[in-house]
Design a protein around this motif. Structure first.
Motif, mmCIF file in Angstrom:
data_model
loop_
_atom_site.group_PDB
_atom_site.id
_atom_site.type_symbol
_atom_site.label_atom_id
_atom_site.label_comp_id
_atom_site.label_asym_id
_atom_site.label_seq_id
_atom_site.Cartn_x
_atom_site.Cartn_y
_atom_site.Cartn_z
ATOM 1 N N MET A 134 2.586 7.930 -3.026
ATOM 2 C CA MET A 134 1.661 6.808 -3.214
ATOM 3 C C MET A 134 1.014 6.858 -4.595
ATOM 4 S SD MET A 134 -0.279 6.598 0.461
ATOM 5 C CE MET A 134 0.601 6.237 1.979
ATOM 6 N N ARG A 137 3.509 6.039 -7.295
ATOM 7 C CA ARG A 137 3.874 4.616 -7.262
ATOM 8 C C ARG A 137 2.668 3.715 -7.522
ATOM 9 N NH1 ARG A 137 5.492 3.556 -1.783
ATOM 10 N NH2 ARG A 137 6.434 1.606 -2.483
ATOM 11 N N LYS A 139 0.014 3.304 -5.682
ATOM 12 C CA LYS A 139 -0.399 2.631 -4.455
ATOM 13 C C LYS A 139 -1.676 3.282 -3.915
ATOM 14 C CE LYS A 139 3.356 -0.005 -4.028
ATOM 15 N NZ LYS A 139 3.339 -1.483 -3.969
ATOM 16 N N GLN A 142 -3.829 2.579 -0.715
ATOM 17 C CA GLN A 142 -3.448 3.033 0.623
ATOM 18 C C GLN A 142 -4.109 4.358 1.008
ATOM 19 O OE1 GLN A 142 0.823 3.150 0.943
ATOM 20 N NE2 GLN A 142 1.096 1.127 0.062
ATOM 21 N N GLY A 270 0.931 -4.172 0.026
ATOM 22 C CA GLY A 270 1.704 -2.934 -0.104
ATOM 23 C C GLY A 270 1.286 -1.852 0.862
#
Length: 277
Positions: A134, A137, A139, A142, A270
């Motif tokens: 995560m 990337r 992200k 999250q 996402g």
């Protein structure tokens, strides 16, 4: 000062010698809690501070192939754990669904369950990789409190189980159910990497419901153990299991309500279903 440190270390090692199960103490990371604690501290520092700082001015990594391999391996290992739990424990007729103690002998069955609990601990460490992905990337949205708490907490709980109670009714019951949930969850993640259109399906909601059901079942099972006279499974462990499961249910329920029951409270783009403990 050196003498004091040596004395403290000697007391620490002697304490562990009498506490850690002798069948697991020589396995990697099982000599004491300090290596795992340091690993988790480094992990938390990376996902909250170092990783985001390193990625700040970098484009996100795609990581599609590594994630395919990772999720496929997670499916295989967790499915194997479920298979072993069902065929070697729950369907053998040797054990009931109630209380039974940790078999601390070196019989083939006892050694098998001990190894299974240790492998379960390793799967909790491997779960940390998902959060590293995560960060790489970008992200980070999250990585919620729920995500951090359950990953770090379950890794530590896995060590405690492998070190102190590698077997017994409630450890094996929880582990089997949890591995089943993870098999379904990681299979879904694998499918969504290969077929991104499935990310918007209702499967995400069903997985969260499965996770909620897990906590209800394991909480009831633990409470039943507490209420069973002469339950041979360690009471101290049940005393920890019950509030932990209730707390995790509350966190997942909060996520479920905000994500699926309140139309205006949508999951960030996402985001994926929260991982179960």
């Amino acid at each position: 000062m050196t003498t004091v440190l040596y004395a403290a270390y000697d007391a620490y090692t002697q304490l562990l010698e009498g506490v850690i199960d002798p069948r697991t103490k020589d396995l990697p990371l099982m000599g004491g809690p300090i290596p795992v604690i340091l690993l988790l501290i480094c992990f938390n520092y990376f996902i909250t501070t170092l990783g985001p700082a390193l990625m700040k001015d970098r484009p996100p990594f795609e990581l599609k192939k590594p994630m395919i391999v990772y999720n496929a391996l997670q499916v295989v290992v967790n499915a194997w754990m479920v298979h072993m739990g069902m065929t070697r424990i729950w369907l053998t007729g040797q054990y009931g669904m109630g209380c039974f103690p940790v078999d601390r002998s070196e019989s083939p069955d006892a050694m098998l369950t001990t190894k299974m609990v240790y492998v379960y601990f390793l799967t909790k460490l491997s779960d940390l990789t998902d959060t590293v992905f995560m960060v790489l990337r970008k992200k980070n949205v999250q990585i919620s409190f729920l995500h951090q708490y359950h990953h770090i907490g379950m890794a530590m709980a896995g060590w405690v189980a492998a070190a102190l109670i590698p077997g017994g009714s409630h450890v094996l019951f929880f582990g089997t159910i949890n591995c089943f949930v993870h098999t379904v969850m990681y299979f879904y993640y694998l499918v969504t990497i290969l077929k991104p259109e499935y990310r918007q399906s209702t499967i995400k909601r069903r997985i969260t419901e499965l996770q909620l059901a897990q906590f209800v079942i394991t909480t009831i099972h633990a409470i039943a153990g507490m209420l069973t006279p002469d339950c041979e499974f360690p009471t101290w462990a049940l005393t920890i299991f019950i509030p932990q499961d209730i707390f995790m249910f509350a966190l997942f329920w909060d996520f479920y309500v905000k994500t699926y029951l309140k139309p205006k409270a949508k999951t960030p783009e996402g985001a994926e279903p929260k991982k179960s403990s």
